[in-house]
Every structure is written in structure tokens, then in C-alpha cells.
Design a protein around this motif. Structure first.
Motif, PDB file in Angstrom:
ATOM      1  N   ALA A 261      24.535  38.236  27.490  1.00  9.08           N
ATOM      2  CA  ALA A 261      23.486  37.320  27.925  1.00  9.08           C
ATOM      3  C   ALA A 261      22.579  38.016  28.939  1.00  9.08           C
ATOM      4  O   ALA A 261      23.007  38.909  29.659  1.00  9.08           O
ATOM      5  N   PRO A 262      21.303  37.622  29.007  1.00  8.24           N
ATOM      6  CA  PRO A 262      20.394  38.229  29.975  1.00  8.24           C
ATOM      7  C   PRO A 262      20.789  37.851  31.408  1.00  8.24           C
ATOM      8  O   PRO A 262      21.498  36.858  31.610  1.00  8.24           O
ATOM      9  N   PRO A 263      20.374  38.679  32.384  1.00 10.64           N
ATOM     10  CA  PRO A 263      19.498  39.852  32.248  1.00 10.64           C
ATOM     11  C   PRO A 263      20.290  41.084  31.807  1.00 10.64           C
ATOM     12  O   PRO A 263      21.308  41.410  32.395  1.00 10.64           O
ATOM     13  N   CYS A 264      19.822  41.717  30.770  1.00  8.47           N
ATOM     14  CA  CYS A 264      20.466  42.933  30.287  1.00  8.47           C
ATOM     15  C   CYS A 264      19.415  43.795  29.595  1.00  8.47           C
ATOM     16  O   CYS A 264      18.300  43.340  29.323  1.00  8.47           O
ATOM     17  N   ALA A 265      19.767  45.044  29.329  1.00  8.58           N
ATOM     18  CA  ALA A 265      18.844  45.973  28.682  1.00  8.58           C
ATOM     19  C   ALA A 265      19.569  46.700  27.563  1.00  8.58           C
ATOM     20  O   ALA A 265      20.738  47.093  27.720  1.00  8.58           O
TER      21      ALA A 265
ATOM     22  N   GLN B 226      23.455  50.674  23.043  1.00  6.97           N
ATOM     23  CA  GLN B 226      24.171  50.484  24.292  1.00  6.97           C
ATOM     24  C   GLN B 226      23.487  49.366  25.069  1.00  6.97           C
ATOM     25  O   GLN B 226      22.293  49.459  25.365  1.00  6.97           O
ATOM     26  N   VAL B 227      24.231  48.315  25.374  1.00 10.34           N
ATOM     27  CA  VAL B 227      23.680  47.148  26.062  1.00 10.34           C
ATOM     28  C   VAL B 227      24.370  47.036  27.419  1.00 10.34           C
ATOM     29  O   VAL B 227      25.595  46.925  27.488  1.00 10.34           O
ATOM     30  N   GLN B 228      23.577  47.083  28.488  1.00 10.78           N
ATOM     31  CA  GLN B 228      24.104  47.050  29.850  1.00 10.78           C
ATOM     32  C   GLN B 228      23.601  45.816  30.583  1.00 10.78           C
ATOM     33  O   GLN B 228      22.400  45.545  30.614  1.00 10.78           O
ATOM     34  N   HIS B 229      24.529  45.048  31.174  1.00 13.71           N
ATOM     35  CA  HIS B 229      24.110  43.900  31.966  1.00 13.71           C
ATOM     36  C   HIS B 229      23.533  44.367  33.285  1.00 13.71           C
ATOM     37  O   HIS B 229      24.013  45.330  33.890  1.00 13.71           O
ATOM     38  N   ALA B 230      22.481  43.684  33.740  1.00 12.83           N
ATOM     39  CA  ALA B 230      21.756  44.131  34.931  1.00 12.83           C
ATOM     40  C   ALA B 230      22.480  43.822  36.234  1.00 12.83           C
ATOM     41  O   ALA B 230      22.232  44.488  37.247  1.00 12.83           O
ATOM     42  N   LYS B 231      23.379  42.832  36.230  1.00 12.35           N
ATOM     43  CA  LYS B 231      24.000  42.404  37.479  1.00 12.35           C
ATOM     44  C   LYS B 231      25.507  42.634  37.515  1.00 12.35           C
ATOM     45  O   LYS B 231      26.179  42.170  38.432  1.00 12.35           O
ATOM     46  N   SER B 232      26.032  43.331  36.524  1.00  7.97           N
ATOM     47  CA  SER B 232      27.473  43.593  36.492  1.00  7.97           C
ATOM     48  C   SER B 232      27.710  44.884  35.719  1.00  7.97           C
ATOM     49  O   SER B 232      26.774  45.512  35.207  1.00  7.97           O
TER      50      SER B 232
ATOM     51  N   ARG C 122      18.062  18.390  39.787  1.00  4.50           N
ATOM     52  CA  ARG C 122      17.029  18.454  38.742  1.00  4.50           C
ATOM     53  C   ARG C 122      17.614  18.063  37.392  1.00  4.50           C
ATOM     54  O   ARG C 122      18.777  18.330  37.104  1.00  4.50           O
ATOM     55  N   ARG C 123      16.796  17.418  36.577  1.00  6.21           N
ATOM     56  CA  ARG C 123      17.107  17.217  35.166  1.00  6.21           C
ATOM     57  C   ARG C 123      16.531  18.373  34.370  1.00  6.21           C
ATOM     58  O   ARG C 123      15.555  18.995  34.765  1.00  6.21           O
ATOM     59  N   GLU C 124      17.158  18.659  33.197  1.00 11.50           N
ATOM     60  CA  GLU C 124      16.672  19.710  32.299  1.00 11.50           C
ATOM     61  C   GLU C 124      16.457  21.020  33.066  1.00 11.50           C
ATOM     62  O   GLU C 124      15.374  21.610  33.050  1.00 11.50           O
ATOM     63  N   TYR C 125      17.502  21.464  33.748  1.00  9.32           N
ATOM     64  CA  TYR C 125      17.438  22.713  34.519  1.00  9.32           C
ATOM     65  C   TYR C 125      17.411  23.882  33.540  1.00  9.32           C
ATOM     66  O   TYR C 125      18.354  24.120  32.795  1.00  9.32           O
ATOM     67  N   GLN C 126      16.308  24.622  33.527  1.00 11.05           N
ATOM     68  CA  GLN C 126      16.107  25.650  32.514  1.00 11.05           C
ATOM     69  C   GLN C 126      16.942  26.900  32.796  1.00 11.05           C
ATOM     70  O   GLN C 126      17.015  27.380  33.929  1.00 11.05           O
ATOM     71  N   THR C 127      17.570  27.422  31.739  1.00 15.19           N
ATOM     72  CA  THR C 127      18.267  28.699  31.786  1.00 15.19           C
ATOM     73  C   THR C 127      17.813  29.512  30.571  1.00 15.19           C
ATOM     74  O   THR C 127      17.208  28.962  29.640  1.00 15.19           O
ATOM     75  N   PRO C 128      18.108  30.812  30.535  1.00 13.06           N
ATOM     76  CA  PRO C 128      17.709  31.628  29.377  1.00 13.06           C
ATOM     77  C   PRO C 128      18.343  31.199  28.062  1.00 13.06           C
ATOM     78  O   PRO C 128      17.865  31.580  26.993  1.00 13.06           O
ATOM     79  N   ILE C 129      19.417  30.408  28.110  1.00 16.01           N
ATOM     80  CA  ILE C 129      20.078  29.996  26.870  1.00 16.01           C
ATOM     81  C   ILE C 129      19.917  28.504  26.603  1.00 16.01           C
ATOM     82  O   ILE C 129      20.569  27.959  25.724  1.00 16.01           O
ATOM     83  N   GLY C 130      19.029  27.845  27.353  1.00 13.67           N
ATOM     84  CA  GLY C 130      18.768  26.436  27.118  1.00 13.67           C
ATOM     85  C   GLY C 130      18.849  25.630  28.402  1.00 13.67           C
ATOM     86  O   GLY C 130      19.306  26.126  29.439  1.00 13.67           O
ATOM     87  N   PRO C 131      18.411  24.366  28.332  1.00 12.30           N
ATOM     88  CA  PRO C 131      18.391  23.532  29.541  1.00 12.30           C
ATOM     89  C   PRO C 131      19.727  22.848  29.817  1.00 12.30           C
ATOM     90  O   PRO C 131      20.355  22.296  28.913  1.00 12.30           O
ATOM     91  N   VAL C 132      20.156  22.894  31.079  1.00 13.82           N
ATOM     92  CA  VAL C 132      21.309  22.111  31.514  1.00 13.82           C
ATOM     93  C   VAL C 132      20.826  20.683  31.750  1.00 13.82           C
ATOM     94  O   VAL C 132      19.803  20.472  32.404  1.00 13.82           O
TER      95      VAL C 132
END
Length: 231
Positions: A51-55, A75-81, A134-144
């Protein structure tokens, strides 16, 4: 979105390690940077993903990998781990890219959307001291559906369904995994709220530390006060 069908093997390295042996699979690279590995089964859930953020970078296979028939290496590397995927492609059967444009988002059916609005209005249904963020809290994989704060000020993510099943718990689990990577939100706990919750879903949620809340639609609307019933 880039869609690739290839004979490949996949190795995941990070908090744990996992290996997918050589087989024909669907690889999806989305505009948000996420990379998903699918088989021809298992419904919507990928076998592995980042899942993002990744490169993602296409790198040269090692000599040993070339000798084993590897043509390409992703090669896929996560940006924060330290989480990373290494995908070895032996044969590419299909490779295409498509611009899907801006997605308008999920349009929920009337009752589910009303449940969300009513619970946001009566957030104390989750417990005394809860406050709406907040309602419909946006994330990269959809709204919570709803993000709230509990009485201690900790963040709570709420997923709302008419009928709560295992898929809904899995959906909330993915949101929690993503939200807990944000140091401004973590730690984030989960609440799975529905008018009816299947026993299997309740068991899975409990196992993952997710609280289940059964919603009474009429009571939320103020039509039926459960405290005044004789039975």
C-alpha cells in the motif's frame, strides 16, 4: 493503472517474510503507487500487496536469477518502513496501461448512508465521551465511514454496514493498518457497526481487537426508544 499478467514469483520482506512460488498471476500497479498481486481465485483479496506510500523500480535480475529464467525484476519499497516486495517475472503474457480518470467514489445505498449520518449525529451511541472528527475520512484505499475520538482522545475508525460480515471486518482491518502508519493518528482502534453482525464476523473482529456495535436504525432516528419498551 498498469495491468500485467505474468508467470512470476513474489517475495515479501518486512515485519515477516512470505513467498509465492512461480505461477501465473495478475499484477496491478495503481496510480496511487500501490502494487497488488492477484490469483484467479480468492475473490477480491490480493495474495500480496504494498500500500502507498511506496515506490516501484524495475531492476536488473541477478546472474543466478537470469540463469533460472527471470526476465524482469520489480522491486517495491515502502516509504515509511522496511517492507518491500521483490517480484520476479519469468514470462509476461500481457502488459497494458489504462487511464481510469478520477473515480467519483462509492455511492452507498440509502439505508447505509443514513446509518452513517445518524451515527455521526449521535456519536455518543459508541459510548459517553466520544466525539466526531469527520465522516468519509479519505485514505488512499477508500473512505473510512467515520473517524472519531474516544474519551481518552485516541483515534477510532468506524466501518458501518447494514449487515456485517467477514468482508466488512477485512475492509476495516485494511483501513486500520493504513491509518496506524500515520504518527499523527496512531494508535487507531476500530469499531465495526451494523444492524446485524454475523457470528463469524464478530469472532474475527474480536480476534483482531475490533469492537462490534449493533445499530438500531429506528432508535437512531428517534422513532423507537428501546428504554420505553415493555418487551
Amino acid at each position: 493503472m498498469r495491468v500485467v499478467i505474468a508467470r512470476c514469483s513474489v517475495d515479501y520482506m518486512g515485519r515477516l517474510t512470505a513467498h509465492l512460488p512461480l505461477a501465473t498471476r495478475l499484477l496491478m500497479v495503481k496510480a496511487d503507487g500501490s502494487v497488488l498481486v492477484h490469483s484467479d481465485g480468492g475473490s477480491y483479496k490480493p495474495l500480496n500487496w504494498m500500500a502507498p506510500p511506496c515506490a516501484m523500480a524495475e531492476v536488473e535480475p541477478t546472474d543466478d536469477e537470469r540463469a533460472e529464467g527471470v526476465r524482469q525484476c520489480w522491486q517495491v519499497q515502502h516509504a515509511k518502513s522496511d517492507d518491500r516486495l521483490r517480484i520476479l517475472l519469468h514470462e509476461v503474457l500481457h502488459d497494458s496501461s489504462h487511464d481510469l480518470g478520477i473515480d467519483p467514489g462509492l455511492v452507498k445505498d440509502g439505508v447505509e448512508a443514513q446509518l452513517q449520518a445518524l451515527l455521526a449525529e449521535h456519536i455518543h451511541t459508541l459510548g459517553e465521551g466520544y466525539t466526531l472528527v469527520r465522516r468519509e475520512y479519505q485514505t488512499p484505499i477508500g473512505p473510512v465511514d467515520i473517524v472519531a475520538k474516544d474519551p481518552t482522545g485516541a483515534t477510532v475508525a468506524v466501518e458501518i454496514k447494514r449487515r456485517g460480515d467477514i468482508d466488512g471486518v477485512e475492509q476495516l482491518t485494511r483501513y486500520l493498518e493504513l491509518l496506524n502508519r500515520d504518527p499523527h493518528l496512531a494508535p487507531v482502534s476500530g469499531v465495526f457497526a451494523a444492524q446485524q453482525i454475523k457470528p463469524q464476523a464478530r469472532t474475527l473482529a474480536t480476534d483482531r481487537g475490533i469492537r462490534c456495535v449493533t445499530l438500531d436504525y429506528d432508535e437512531l432516528r428517534g422513532i423507537d426508544d428501546a428504554t420505553t419498551r415493555l418487551f
